[in-house]
Design an enzyme around this catalytic site. Structure first.
Site, PDB file in Angstrom:
ATOM      1  N   HIS A 110       0.989  -1.119  -0.020  1.00 32.37           N
ATOM      2  CA  HIS A 110      -0.060  -0.037  -0.063  1.00 32.37           C
ATOM      3  C   HIS A 110       0.713   1.250   0.009  1.00 32.37           C
ATOM      4  O   HIS A 110       0.112   2.482   0.286  1.00 32.37           O
ATOM      5  CB  HIS A 110      -0.975  -0.054   1.299  1.00 32.37           C
ATOM      6  CG  HIS A 110      -2.059  -1.082   1.254  1.00 32.37           C
ATOM      7  ND1 HIS A 110      -2.841  -1.433   2.132  1.00 32.37           N
ATOM      8  CD2 HIS A 110      -2.569  -1.853   0.028  1.00 32.37           C
ATOM      9  CE1 HIS A 110      -3.607  -2.491   1.797  1.00 32.37           C
ATOM     10  NE2 HIS A 110      -3.455  -2.938   0.339  1.00 32.37           N
ATOM     11  N   GLY A 178      -1.584  -9.124  12.911  1.00 35.80           N
ATOM     12  CA  GLY A 178      -2.043  -7.805  12.955  1.00 35.80           C
ATOM     13  C   GLY A 178      -2.929  -7.259  11.742  1.00 35.80           C
ATOM     14  O   GLY A 178      -2.946  -6.080  11.672  1.00 35.80           O
ATOM     15  N   ASN A 204      -2.972 -12.341  16.169  1.00 33.29           N
ATOM     16  CA  ASN A 204      -4.229 -10.991  16.185  1.00 33.29           C
ATOM     17  C   ASN A 204      -4.867 -11.136  17.517  1.00 33.29           C
ATOM     18  O   ASN A 204      -5.315 -12.670  17.545  1.00 33.29           O
ATOM     19  CB  ASN A 204      -4.993 -11.325  14.774  1.00 33.29           C
ATOM     20  CG  ASN A 204      -5.881  -9.929  14.675  1.00 33.29           C
ATOM     21  OD1 ASN A 204      -6.287  -9.444  15.838  1.00 33.29           O
ATOM     22  ND2 ASN A 204      -5.875  -9.227  13.616  1.00 33.29           N
TER      23      ASN A 204
HETATM   24  P1  NAD Z   1      -6.925  -2.944  10.228  1.00 33.44           P
HETATM   25  O1  NAD Z   1      -6.951  -1.379  11.251  1.00 33.44           O
HETATM   26  O2  NAD Z   1      -8.136  -3.212   9.388  1.00 33.44           O
HETATM   27  O3  NAD Z   1      -6.782  -4.125  11.216  1.00 33.44           O
HETATM   28  C1  NAD Z   1      -5.985  -4.027  12.391  1.00 33.44           C
HETATM   29  C2  NAD Z   1      -5.979  -5.570  12.971  1.00 33.44           C
HETATM   30  O4  NAD Z   1      -5.027  -5.634  13.896  1.00 33.44           O
HETATM   31  C3  NAD Z   1      -7.493  -5.722  13.542  1.00 33.44           C
HETATM   32  O5  NAD Z   1      -7.890  -7.221  13.152  1.00 33.44           O
HETATM   33  C4  NAD Z   1      -7.037  -5.893  15.217  1.00 33.44           C
HETATM   34  O6  NAD Z   1      -7.507  -7.150  16.036  1.00 33.44           O
HETATM   35  C5  NAD Z   1      -5.477  -6.262  15.179  1.00 33.44           C
HETATM   36  N1  NAD Z   1      -4.637  -5.784  16.174  1.00 33.44           N
HETATM   37  C6  NAD Z   1      -4.842  -4.751  16.913  1.00 33.44           C
HETATM   38  N2  NAD Z   1      -4.008  -4.472  17.995  1.00 33.44           N
HETATM   39  C7  NAD Z   1      -3.004  -5.590  17.530  1.00 33.44           C
HETATM   40  C8  NAD Z   1      -1.697  -5.914  18.198  1.00 33.44           C
HETATM   41  N3  NAD Z   1      -1.162  -5.531  19.249  1.00 33.44           N
HETATM   42  N4  NAD Z   1      -1.102  -7.029  17.673  1.00 33.44           N
HETATM   43  C9  NAD Z   1      -1.668  -7.774  16.552  1.00 33.44           C
HETATM   44  N5  NAD Z   1      -2.860  -7.492  16.077  1.00 33.44           N
HETATM   45  C10 NAD Z   1      -3.459  -6.473  16.447  1.00 33.44           C
HETATM   46  O7  NAD Z   1      -5.346  -3.096   9.605  1.00 33.44           O
HETATM   47  P2  NAD Z   1      -5.250  -3.569   8.270  1.00 33.44           P
HETATM   48  O8  NAD Z   1      -5.600  -5.047   8.251  1.00 33.44           O
HETATM   49  O9  NAD Z   1      -3.668  -3.167   8.025  1.00 33.44           O
HETATM   50  O10 NAD Z   1      -6.072  -2.703   7.265  1.00 33.44           O
HETATM   51  C11 NAD Z   1      -5.595  -2.365   6.136  1.00 33.44           C
HETATM   52  C12 NAD Z   1      -5.308  -0.981   5.826  1.00 33.44           C
HETATM   53  O11 NAD Z   1      -4.761  -0.198   6.903  1.00 33.44           O
HETATM   54  C13 NAD Z   1      -4.296  -0.927   4.811  1.00 33.44           C
HETATM   55  O12 NAD Z   1      -4.840  -0.304   3.906  1.00 33.44           O
HETATM   56  C14 NAD Z   1      -3.021  -0.191   5.723  1.00 33.44           C
HETATM   57  O13 NAD Z   1      -2.254   0.644   4.839  1.00 33.44           O
HETATM   58  C15 NAD Z   1      -4.119   0.522   6.710  1.00 33.44           C
HETATM   59  N6  NAD Z   1      -3.421   1.252   7.700  1.00 33.44           N
HETATM   60  C16 NAD Z   1      -1.853   1.339   7.940  1.00 33.44           C
HETATM   61  C17 NAD Z   1      -1.420   1.749   9.310  1.00 33.44           C
HETATM   62  C18 NAD Z   1      -0.035   1.655   9.297  1.00 33.44           C
HETATM   63  O14 NAD Z   1       0.812   1.792   8.705  1.00 33.44           O
HETATM   64  N7  NAD Z   1       0.746   1.692  10.535  1.00 33.44           N
HETATM   65  C19 NAD Z   1      -1.994   2.190  10.182  1.00 33.44           C
HETATM   66  C20 NAD Z   1      -3.718   2.175   9.779  1.00 33.44           C
HETATM   67  C21 NAD Z   1      -3.928   1.600   8.878  1.00 33.44           C
END
Ligand code: NAD
Length: 239
Positions: A110, A178, A204
């Site tokens: 992404h 995650g 997760n």
């Molecule tokens: P999402 O927000 O949809 O899901 C997050 C997941 O992480 C959930 O299933 C949750 O249960 C789990 N989670 C929460 N805390 C956790 C932990 N400590 N350890 C393990 N798992 C944990 O995220 P996604 O699936 O990556 O969604 C996809 C979109 O979100 C992508 O397009 C991505 O680019 C974007 N995104 C990226 C960032 C980043 O770069 N850090 C942040 C937010 C969203």
């Protein structure tokens, strides 16, 4: 000795950076509790109100600039160090923390929040200014810059997704950590891996649509269990 056919791919999502202080999109405390993705992360939203979208990304860039990798990022970097080119990291994250932790073979599905692309000349460069002196940031050619991330409704970078597909299909273990596994086509990579014979493992705290195909599951924060997961993977790859 390492089994020469043993390959590992790991796909990470926003949850892996949660313990670094970066909010996830979905789940508790996620960005999307207060903002709808279609208002902020689409080409249409940018065309309609580029300042609103830039302010959102600026806030995320400033937040990311103050974050460091956590034990989940560091564990995956250790796995790469041990397996070298038999390991590939596929990430949906745009925050750059995997590279900061030492990972090198990273397929960023992404894009990356630290890269910007000119809407006029198309040039894409790394730019770590946070905050920018003025929004929107402009290119040297006079065109407006946009974040070089993949927005909803945009295609994933073709070569990167193709490589991720190949690595998923060739993997012996496909680790999913995650991610809520609702954003396609990224989530489908685990199914591709499974259909080619890989064992899918999941880290997760919550169940996901992929949980039912997983051979092993850690219902825990990634930073707390990644070292254990990495040790288990390394114990499986010996001849
Ligand atoms: P999402 O927000 O949809 O899901 C997050 C997941 O992480 C959930 O299933 C949750 O249960 C789990 N989670 C929460 N805390 C956790 C932990 N400590 N350890 C393990 N798992 C944990 O995220 P996604 O699936 O990556 O969604 C996809 C979109 O979100 C992508 O397009 C991505 O680019 C974007 N995104 C990226 C960032 C980043 O770069 N850090 C942040 C937010 C969203």
């Amino acid at each position: 000795m390492l089994d020469p056919d043993f390959r590992v791919a790991a796909m990470t999502g926003a949850g892996v950076s949660a313990e670094s202080g970066i909010a996830t999109f979905r789940g508790l405390g996620g960005h999307w509790e207060n903002a709808r993705p279609e208002e902020l992360a689409t080409p249409q939203a940018f065309a309609a109100d580029h300042l609103k979208v830039w302010r959102f990304y600026e806030a995320r860039r400033v937040q990311c600039a103050n974050c460091s990798p956590n034990p989940a990022h560091l564990g995956l970097a250790r796995l790469e160090e041990a397996l070298c080119d038999r390991f590939t990291l596929i990430t949906q994250n745009v925050d750059g923390l995997h590279a900061m932790a030492g990972s090198r073979r990273i397929l960023e599905l992404h894009g990356n929040i630290w890269r910007v692309r000119c809407l006029e000349c198309g040039e894409e460069v790394e730019d770590r200014t946070a905050p920018f002196p003025e929004l929107p940031p402009m290119c040297g050619c006079g065109g407006m810059l946009r974040p070089a991330v993949v927005w909803f409704g945009e295609s994933l970078p073709g070569e990167i997704f193709e490589s991720a597909f190949q690595e998923a299909a060739a993997s012996s273990i496909f680790l999913v950590a995650g991610t809520s596994a609702v954003v396609e086509p990224a989530a489908g990579l685990a199914r591709i891996a499974a259909s080619h014979g890989a064992k899918v493992w999941e880290v997760n705290p919550e169940e996901t649509p992929l949980s039912y195909i997983c051979e092993k599951t850690w219902r825990a924060p990634a930073g707390e269990v990644m070292d254990e997961v990495v040790d288990l993977i390394l114990s499986k790859c010996q001849d």
